[in-house]
Design a protein around this motif. Structure first.
Motif, PDB file in Angstrom:
ATOM      1  N   LEU A 101       0.863  -1.176   0.000  1.00  0.00           N
ATOM      2  CA  LEU A 101       0.000   0.000   0.000  1.00  0.00           C
ATOM      3  C   LEU A 101       0.897   1.223   0.000  1.00  0.00           C
ATOM      4  N   ASN A 102       0.704   2.074  -1.004  1.00  0.00           N
ATOM      5  CA  ASN A 102       1.569   3.243  -1.150  1.00  0.00           C
ATOM      6  C   ASN A 102       1.539   4.152   0.065  1.00  0.00           C
ATOM      7  N   LYS A 103       0.375   4.241   0.726  1.00  0.00           N
ATOM      8  CA  LYS A 103       0.312   5.157   1.867  1.00  0.00           C
ATOM      9  C   LYS A 103      -0.798   4.768   2.828  1.00  0.00           C
ATOM     10  N   PHE A 104      -0.425   4.520   4.068  1.00  0.00           N
ATOM     11  CA  PHE A 104      -1.387   4.402   5.148  1.00  0.00           C
ATOM     12  C   PHE A 104      -1.640   5.840   5.557  1.00  0.00           C
ATOM     13  N   GLY A 105      -2.712   6.406   5.016  1.00  0.00           N
ATOM     14  CA  GLY A 105      -2.971   7.824   5.178  1.00  0.00           C
ATOM     15  C   GLY A 105      -4.116   8.123   6.122  1.00  0.00           C
ATOM     16  N   LYS A 106      -4.660   9.304   5.968  1.00  0.00           N
ATOM     17  CA  LYS A 106      -5.724   9.788   6.846  1.00  0.00           C
ATOM     18  C   LYS A 106      -6.938   8.865   6.821  1.00  0.00           C
ATOM     19  N   GLN A 107      -7.321   8.398   5.621  1.00  0.00           N
ATOM     20  CA  GLN A 107      -8.483   7.513   5.519  1.00  0.00           C
ATOM     21  C   GLN A 107      -8.274   6.244   6.345  1.00  0.00           C
ATOM     22  N   PHE A 114      -8.153   1.549   2.837  1.00  0.00           N
ATOM     23  CA  PHE A 114      -7.647   0.188   2.668  1.00  0.00           C
ATOM     24  C   PHE A 114      -7.498  -0.568   3.984  1.00  0.00           C
ATOM     25  N   ARG A 115      -7.942   0.004   5.077  1.00  0.00           N
ATOM     26  CA  ARG A 115      -7.704  -0.594   6.389  1.00  0.00           C
ATOM     27  C   ARG A 115      -8.228  -2.029   6.486  1.00  0.00           C
ATOM     28  N   GLU A 116      -9.443  -2.275   6.045  1.00  0.00           N
ATOM     29  CA  GLU A 116     -10.009  -3.625   6.131  1.00  0.00           C
ATOM     30  C   GLU A 116      -9.210  -4.617   5.282  1.00  0.00           C
ATOM     31  N   LEU A 117      -8.814  -4.202   4.085  1.00  0.00           N
ATOM     32  CA  LEU A 117      -8.055  -5.094   3.210  1.00  0.00           C
ATOM     33  C   LEU A 117      -6.664  -5.366   3.771  1.00  0.00           C
ATOM     34  N   THR A 132       4.082   5.320   4.868  1.00  0.00           N
ATOM     35  CA  THR A 132       3.293   6.210   5.715  1.00  0.00           C
ATOM     36  C   THR A 132       4.047   7.520   5.872  1.00  0.00           C
ATOM     37  N   ASN A 133       3.462   8.411   6.634  1.00  0.00           N
ATOM     38  CA  ASN A 133       4.116   9.680   6.924  1.00  0.00           C
ATOM     39  C   ASN A 133       4.084   9.894   8.434  1.00  0.00           C
ATOM     40  N   GLY A 134       4.734  10.945   8.880  1.00  0.00           N
ATOM     41  CA  GLY A 134       4.792  11.220  10.308  1.00  0.00           C
ATOM     42  C   GLY A 134       3.433  11.423  10.949  1.00  0.00           C
ATOM     43  N   LEU A 135       2.479  11.961  10.195  1.00  0.00           N
ATOM     44  CA  LEU A 135       1.147  12.203  10.744  1.00  0.00           C
ATOM     45  C   LEU A 135       0.397  10.925  11.070  1.00  0.00           C
ATOM     46  N   ASN A 136       0.619   9.878  10.296  1.00  0.00           N
ATOM     47  CA  ASN A 136      -0.164   8.651  10.445  1.00  0.00           C
ATOM     48  C   ASN A 136       0.651   7.443  10.906  1.00  0.00           C
ATOM     49  N   GLU A 137       1.918   7.648  11.180  1.00  0.00           N
ATOM     50  CA  GLU A 137       2.779   6.541  11.603  1.00  0.00           C
ATOM     51  C   GLU A 137       2.250   5.884  12.880  1.00  0.00           C
ATOM     52  N   ARG A 138       1.922   6.671  13.868  1.00  0.00           N
ATOM     53  CA  ARG A 138       1.433   6.129  15.139  1.00  0.00           C
ATOM     54  C   ARG A 138       0.162   5.313  14.924  1.00  0.00           C
ATOM     55  N   ALA A 139      -0.755   5.824  14.092  1.00  0.00           N
ATOM     56  CA  ALA A 139      -2.006   5.105  13.816  1.00  0.00           C
ATOM     57  C   ALA A 139      -1.713   3.766  13.142  1.00  0.00           C
TER      58      ALA A 139
END
Length: 167
Positions: A101-107, A114-117, A132-139
């Motif tokens: 996945l290119n990016k675990f982002g805000k969605q 893509f969380r369920e997949l 990912t990025n710094g904003l969503n790394e923890r999530a």
């Protein structure tokens, strides 16, 4: 379960890194699933068009919307992203070795996208690797139950990590 991630402050660099890894993994005989992002520059705008390639062998889908040359807001087209998610979901029944996945982002951080997949891929025993990025790394780390491994943003290191069997 083998889950890893990398991050780079420049999303364009991360996109190229993961797209290159997907190409090399496919060439090495790995069945890849998920999406990688491929951007294309526009002469009439300072921002690029954002396209994703549905792996493996799926369509290329434009996920950005044109909000005008001076726009500063989020350009993600939710309908196009839903199309990409559906395309991946349809292909997952074919089996795969690696889910990218290119990016675990805000969605995804909000429990959508893509969380369920990603969860299905991890449960299937496939190797899961995301940007990912710094904003969503923890999530993302929380989503992984704390088992996600950070891999330096280097194609060789990512390839080695993906291809090394889980312990």
């Amino acid at each position: 379960m083998k889950i890893g991630y990398t991050k780079i402050s420049g999303q364009g660099e991360l996109d190229l890194l993961l797209a290159g890894a997907a190409d090399k993994l496919s060439a090495a005989g790995k069945r890849c699933m998920g999406i990688v992002q491929i951007n294309s520059d526009r002469e009439d705008c300072h921002r690029c068009d954002m396209d994703v390639q549905v792996l493996s062998g799926g369509p290329k889908i434009r996920i950005s919307q044109d909000l005008g040359k001076e726009s500063k807001g989020c350009r993600l087209n939710p309908e196009a992203m839903a199309e990409a998610i559906a395309g991946v979901e349809q292909r997952m029944t074919d089996g795969y070795d690696v889910f990218l996945l290119n990016k675990f982002g805000k969605q995804e951080a909000e429990g959508k996208g893509f969380r369920e997949l990603l969860g299905e891929a991890a449960a299937s025993g496939a190797v899961v690797f995301v940007g990912t990025n710094g904003l969503n790394e923890r999530a993302f780390i929380e989503f992984s139950g704390g088992v996600a491994e950070f891999v330096e943003p280097d194609e060789r290191k990512i390839m080695d990590w993906i291809q090394t069997p889980a312990e």
